[in-house]
Enzyme design. Structure first.
Site, PDB file in Angstrom:
ATOM      1  N   ALA A  69      -8.337  18.030 -33.347  1.00 39.08           N
ATOM      2  CA  ALA A  69      -8.999  18.740 -32.257  1.00 39.08           C
ATOM      3  C   ALA A  69      -8.017  19.524 -31.400  1.00 39.08           C
ATOM      4  CB  ALA A  69      -9.779  17.749 -31.382  1.00 39.08           C
ATOM      5  N   GLN A 178     -15.674  14.577 -27.926  1.00 39.52           N
ATOM      6  CA  GLN A 178     -16.295  13.328 -27.487  1.00 39.52           C
ATOM      7  C   GLN A 178     -17.811  13.337 -27.701  1.00 39.52           C
ATOM      8  OE1 GLN A 178     -14.813  10.604 -26.633  1.00 39.52           O
ATOM      9  NE2 GLN A 178     -12.724  11.374 -26.442  1.00 39.52           N
ATOM     10  N   HIS A 198     -11.898  11.605 -36.341  1.00 37.73           N
ATOM     11  CA  HIS A 198     -11.393  10.286 -35.950  1.00 37.73           C
ATOM     12  C   HIS A 198     -12.067   9.772 -34.674  1.00 37.73           C
ATOM     13  CE1 HIS A 198      -8.522  10.795 -32.482  1.00 37.73           C
ATOM     14  NE2 HIS A 198      -8.622  12.056 -32.847  1.00 37.73           N
ATOM     15  N   THR A 234      -2.917  24.785 -47.351  1.00 36.80           N
ATOM     16  CA  THR A 234      -3.654  24.197 -48.462  1.00 36.80           C
ATOM     17  C   THR A 234      -4.810  23.353 -47.937  1.00 36.80           C
ATOM     18  OG1 THR A 234      -1.630  24.080 -49.787  1.00 36.80           O
ATOM     19  CG2 THR A 234      -3.476  22.700 -50.487  1.00 36.80           C
ATOM     20  N   CYS A 320      -3.847  11.153 -24.259  1.00 36.38           N
ATOM     21  CA  CYS A 320      -2.884  12.258 -24.304  1.00 36.38           C
ATOM     22  C   CYS A 320      -2.278  12.593 -22.955  1.00 36.38           C
ATOM     23  CB  CYS A 320      -3.566  13.503 -24.886  1.00 36.38           C
ATOM     24  SG  CYS A 320      -4.136  13.270 -26.582  1.00 36.38           S
TER      25      CYS A 320
END
Length: 373
Positions: A69, A178, A198, A234, A320
């Site tokens: 994200a 979220q 995740h 890739t 974070c």
């Protein structure tokens, strides 16, 4: 050990892990390679993309795969700002945003962009009258999270999109990290939407940026054939297939999960509201998955550490954010620095048990009595 930090990261579902392992084993070639094994991998990639597109009301060509994200937010914000810089350099956002949004905006200020922050209502939603007042002809981007990661406040993105219809040269970005997998997410409500699996029991290390077909972006990464000209590299086929599985599972179970989590949230609110020392910051506009509280007079990190010693794992702010700093969303909502320095974020899941909630409340009461002595 009791885990109450699901807003930071969720454990991968076993079905998602199986998809990842099966895809890794069965598809050995690069999906961009023109030989038979590459074409077989490309077919699997296209099938996963079709599945994701159907789940978010998007076209297959409107899906960009990223590393997470944070990259998606940076690509959306910097990519749109750079692409449309000739239209203007005025951007609107909120103080509720994740650091990958505020950090990208801060970087743009070094390039001469003007960032303005929108006022919030007492319930913590964007003040739509303030949005109308601050929009200008040179506003090229509005970036607002669908649900913020610290207080869990849900924003009226459909109403914001409606207002922006009068500003056809302004791009609307929504960080839905979220929200995806828990709330309906559709490209009908924005021009750019960010999410990462995740956060809904998928794999870390992968992300998605939905891009309305009419919106162009200046790439952050150049060179190499990929699924889109806007992000080279890739294609990570196992991660992409796992993302499709995670999103499908989350949406299929969404109503059952949210009903259950609402019951846990009600129990927490009932117990914590009875304590006059505790301020509940999550308003009626908050999603049930996040409950943010403040204990004025107690440093958040001390309470977090005390709870950790009782085998309780939760956050003070977004994972974070730097420790020991003010919670920007709580300060934006409360205008109370003490409250913003003493926040705890309790984030819940359908995996959380009622017994874990009672154990948390008992441990919390014990730690609070010790810290208030």
């Amino acid at each position: 050990m009791i885990y109450l930090d699901y807003a930071a990261h969720t454990p991968a579902d076993e079905t998602v892990l199986q998809t990842f392992c099966d895809t890794t084993r069965d598809y050995t070639a690069n999906p961009s390679s023109p030989h038979p094994l590459g074409l077989t991998a490309k077919e699997r990639l296209d099938a996963a993309t079709r599945e994701i597109a159907a789940l978010v009301d998007a076209k297959e060509t409107e899906i960009i795969y990223t590393s997470g994200a944070s990259e998606s937010n940076n690509l959306a914000i910097k990519g749109a700002a750079h692409q449309y810089r000739m239209r203007g350099k005025h951007i609107l956002s909120t103080w509720l945003e994740h650091s990958s949004v505020t950090g990208a905006l801060a970087a743009l200020t070094q390039e001469g962009y003007e960032i303005e922050y929108l006022n919030l209502t007492p319930e913590g939603q964007v003040d739509l009258a303030d949005l109308r007042a601050k929009l200008r002809k040179d506003t090229v981007l509005v970036s607002v999270c669908m649900v913020d990661s610290e207080v869990g406040l849900r924003q009226p993105v459909a109403e914001i999109k409606e207002i922006l219809m009068d500003y056809p040269h302004c791009v609307f970005h929504v960080d839905a990290a979220q929200a995806a997998g828990k709330l309906p997410v559709s490209l009908k409500d924005a021009d750019l939407i960010t999410f990462a699996p995740h956060k809904f029991y998928g794999l870390i290390g992968s992300g998605v940026l939905l891009r309305r077909e009419s919106v162009l972006l200046t790439p952050l990464i150049d060179g190499g054939i990929s699924t889109t000209p806007f992000r080279s590299g890739t294609p990570a086929l196992p991660h992409i297939a796992a993302t499709a599985t995670a999103l499908s599972l989350a949406l299929r179970e969404r109503e059952t999960r949210i009903t259950y989590v609402e019951s846990l949230n009600r129990r927490l609110r009932q117990a914590l509201a009875a304590d006059p020392d505790i301020r509940i910051n999550s308003t009626t506009c908050a999603v049930p998955y996040i409950l943010n509280i403040s204990l004025p007079g107690v440093r958040a990190e001390k309470m977090q550490q005390a709870l950790a010693e009782q085998d309780i794992c939760l956050s003070t702010k977004s994972a974070c954010c730097a420790p020991g700093t003010v919670s920007r969303p709580v300060f934006a909502l409360t205008k109370d620095k003490k409250a913003a320095l003493s926040t705890l974020r309790i984030s819940l899941s359908h995996l959380t048990t009622a017994e874990e909630i009672e154990a948390f409340l008992a441990a919390f009461g014990k730690c609070k009595r010790t810290l208030y002595q």
